[in-house]
Scaffold this active site. Structure first.
Site, PDB file in Angstrom:
ATOM      1  N   ASN A 271     -11.356  89.174 139.861  1.00  0.00           N
ATOM      2  CA  ASN A 271     -12.728  88.703 140.079  1.00  0.00           C
ATOM      3  C   ASN A 271     -12.656  87.570 141.097  1.00  0.00           C
ATOM      4  O   ASN A 271     -12.338  86.438 140.754  1.00  0.00           O
ATOM      5  CB  ASN A 271     -13.308  88.217 138.741  1.00  0.00           C
ATOM      6  CG  ASN A 271     -14.677  87.578 138.902  1.00  0.00           C
ATOM      7  OD1 ASN A 271     -15.289  87.662 139.967  1.00  0.00           O
ATOM      8  ND2 ASN A 271     -15.155  86.935 137.846  1.00  0.00           N
TER       9      ASN A 271
ATOM     10  N   HIS B 141     -21.068  88.142 133.182  1.00  0.00           N
ATOM     11  CA  HIS B 141     -20.057  87.086 133.284  1.00  0.00           C
ATOM     12  C   HIS B 141     -20.663  85.763 132.816  1.00  0.00           C
ATOM     13  O   HIS B 141     -21.853  85.511 133.038  1.00  0.00           O
ATOM     14  CB  HIS B 141     -19.567  86.969 134.723  1.00  0.00           C
ATOM     15  CG  HIS B 141     -18.369  86.085 134.849  1.00  0.00           C
ATOM     16  ND1 HIS B 141     -18.468  84.714 134.870  1.00  0.00           N
ATOM     17  CD2 HIS B 141     -17.052  86.369 134.910  1.00  0.00           C
ATOM     18  CE1 HIS B 141     -17.251  84.201 134.946  1.00  0.00           C
ATOM     19  NE2 HIS B 141     -16.367  85.184 134.978  1.00  0.00           N
TER      20      HIS B 141
ATOM     21  N   GLU C 112     -13.857  86.814 127.405  1.00  0.00           N
ATOM     22  CA  GLU C 112     -13.564  85.632 128.205  1.00  0.00           C
ATOM     23  C   GLU C 112     -14.101  84.390 127.502  1.00  0.00           C
ATOM     24  O   GLU C 112     -15.289  84.056 127.645  1.00  0.00           O
ATOM     25  CB  GLU C 112     -14.209  85.744 129.590  1.00  0.00           C
ATOM     26  CG  GLU C 112     -13.735  86.934 130.394  1.00  0.00           C
ATOM     27  CD  GLU C 112     -13.882  86.706 131.895  1.00  0.00           C
ATOM     28  OE1 GLU C 112     -12.896  86.896 132.611  1.00  0.00           O
ATOM     29  OE2 GLU C 112     -14.975  86.311 132.344  1.00  0.00           O
TER      30      GLU C 112
ATOM     31  N   GLY D 248     -11.189  79.162 134.304  1.00  0.00           N
ATOM     32  CA  GLY D 248     -10.984  78.228 135.410  1.00  0.00           C
ATOM     33  C   GLY D 248     -10.539  76.841 134.971  1.00  0.00           C
ATOM     34  O   GLY D 248     -10.546  75.909 135.763  1.00  0.00           O
TER      35      GLY D 248
ATOM     36  N   LYS E 167     -14.941  86.086 142.651  1.00  0.00           N
ATOM     37  CA  LYS E 167     -16.084  85.155 142.625  1.00  0.00           C
ATOM     38  C   LYS E 167     -16.563  84.902 144.061  1.00  0.00           C
ATOM     39  O   LYS E 167     -16.527  85.813 144.872  1.00  0.00           O
ATOM     40  CB  LYS E 167     -15.706  83.864 141.874  1.00  0.00           C
ATOM     41  CG  LYS E 167     -15.098  84.192 140.496  1.00  0.00           C
ATOM     42  CD  LYS E 167     -14.967  83.015 139.588  1.00  0.00           C
ATOM     43  CE  LYS E 167     -14.324  83.453 138.271  1.00  0.00           C
ATOM     44  NZ  LYS E 167     -14.303  82.406 137.274  1.00  0.00           N
TER      45      LYS E 167
ATOM     46  N   GLU F 122     -20.543  82.911 133.969  1.00  0.00           N
ATOM     47  CA  GLU F 122     -21.189  82.127 135.046  1.00  0.00           C
ATOM     48  C   GLU F 122     -22.589  82.665 135.332  1.00  0.00           C
ATOM     49  O   GLU F 122     -23.498  81.908 135.669  1.00  0.00           O
ATOM     50  CB  GLU F 122     -20.298  82.145 136.306  1.00  0.00           C
ATOM     51  CG  GLU F 122     -19.090  81.238 136.116  1.00  0.00           C
ATOM     52  CD  GLU F 122     -17.827  81.672 136.839  1.00  0.00           C
ATOM     53  OE1 GLU F 122     -17.906  82.492 137.779  1.00  0.00           O
ATOM     54  OE2 GLU F 122     -16.743  81.209 136.439  1.00  0.00           O
TER      55      GLU F 122
ATOM     56  N   SER G 228      -8.061  81.906 132.651  1.00  0.00           N
ATOM     57  CA  SER G 228      -6.783  81.298 133.050  1.00  0.00           C
ATOM     58  C   SER G 228      -5.579  82.192 132.771  1.00  0.00           C
ATOM     59  O   SER G 228      -4.506  81.698 132.403  1.00  0.00           O
ATOM     60  CB  SER G 228      -6.611  79.921 132.402  1.00  0.00           C
ATOM     61  OG  SER G 228      -7.672  79.063 132.809  1.00  0.00           O
TER      62      SER G 228
HETATM   63  P1  PGA Z   1     -10.033  82.420 135.700  1.00  0.00           P
HETATM   64  O1  PGA Z   1     -11.416  83.242 135.719  1.00  0.00           O
HETATM   65  O2  PGA Z   1      -8.922  83.433 135.679  1.00  0.00           O
HETATM   66  O3  PGA Z   1     -10.036  81.626 136.976  1.00  0.00           O
HETATM   67  O4  PGA Z   1     -10.057  81.578 134.482  1.00  0.00           O
HETATM   68  C1  PGA Z   1     -11.580  84.416 134.978  1.00  0.00           C
HETATM   69  C2  PGA Z   1     -12.995  84.926 135.109  1.00  0.00           C
HETATM   70  O5  PGA Z   1     -13.916  84.103 135.178  1.00  0.00           O
HETATM   71  O6  PGA Z   1     -13.226  86.148 135.151  1.00  0.00           O
END
Ligand code: PGA
Length: 254
Positions: A9, A95, A167, A173, A11, A97, A213
């Protein structure tokens, strides 16, 4: 047997040229193998050139979002059929976000899930709890609601093309990862919910990804869990080397 799926992903990172170069590096290392499903999800502006970059290898394309309507006055939005024209096969929906920064509700995400199936896109439906919800012991109830409401009207036949990503919001992140045991506990519960919704056969075929992460240092232990079928990778998907290592970790367990 479920195949592992490793999805990047990206982003809001990588312009079209940077995306092409990242895909070329990934393709060189793991573009021909078929043991593990490999998906990259560039921003919309990178999808067209990415569709050319994946045309001669096994890497598949995903989008990061879409609108549920077929067409119309939705400034700034993109429809499922437009993604299909760019040879997109997957779409990340719900997601965290999108939920927190853009106010997406389970009902709206459900509309998108249904539109994805109608257009032969495989939804990667994201679910997960915040730190406050985990501390209040609400993880399972939050995930249960997100699944039941997000998957309303989905049939067992649709479910063959469904992917779920667990998630935990507090792990995205932040460098904090759920321990393999914490993740497995939720993944197992997710599979139980999917069994209630679609029956055991369909539920056993659904890939449930972990996201938050995930990186080469923790992937082996996470992927070793019975109900963790891959990863939705943010930060570690932006460099070819770490993404390839994650795919290789999944190949070694296949
Ligand atoms: P990350 O993001 O691996 O940077 O924690 C995962 C995601 O948001 O899909």
């Amino acid at each position: 047997m479920r195949k592992y799926l490793i999805a990047g992903n990206w982003k809001m990172n990588k312009d079209a040229a940077e995306g092409e170069s990242l895909i070329a590096d990934i393709a060189l290392a793991v573009g021909k193998q078929t043991d593990v499903d490999v998906v990259v999800c560039p921003p919309y502006t990178g999808l067209e050139s990415a569709s050319k970059s994946v045309s001669d290898n096994e890497i598949e394309l995903g989008a990061q979002n879409m609108h549920p309507a077929a067409a119309g006055a939705y400034t700034g939005e993109v429809a499922a059929s437009m993604l299909r024209h760019l040879h997109v096969s997957y779409v990340i929906l719900g997601h965290s976000e999108r939920r927190t920064l853009f106010g997406e509700t389970d009902a709206f995400i459900n509309e998108k899930v249904l539109a994805a199936f109608e257009n032969n896109l495989k939804p990667i439906l994201c679910v997960g709890e915040t730190i406050e919800e985990r501390e209040a012991d609400k993880t399972i109830s939050v995930v249960t609601t997100q699944l039941n409401d997000g998957l309303k009207g989905v049939t067992a036949e649709n479910a063959e093309n469904l992917v779920i990503a667990y998630e935990p919001v507090w792990a995205i992140g932040t460098g904090k990862t759920a321990t393999p045991e914490m993740a497995q506990e939720v993944h197992q519960k997710i599979r139980e919910i999917l069994t209630d919704l679609f029956g055991a056969d369909a539920a056993n075929g659904i890939q449930i990804l972990y996201g938050g992460s995930m990186k080469p240092e923790n992937a082996d232990d996470l992927l070793a869990q019975a109900d963790i079928d891959g990863g939705l990778i943010g930060g570690a998907s932006l460099k070819a080397q770490s993404f390839i290592q994650l795919v290789e970790s999944a190949i070694s367990k296949s």
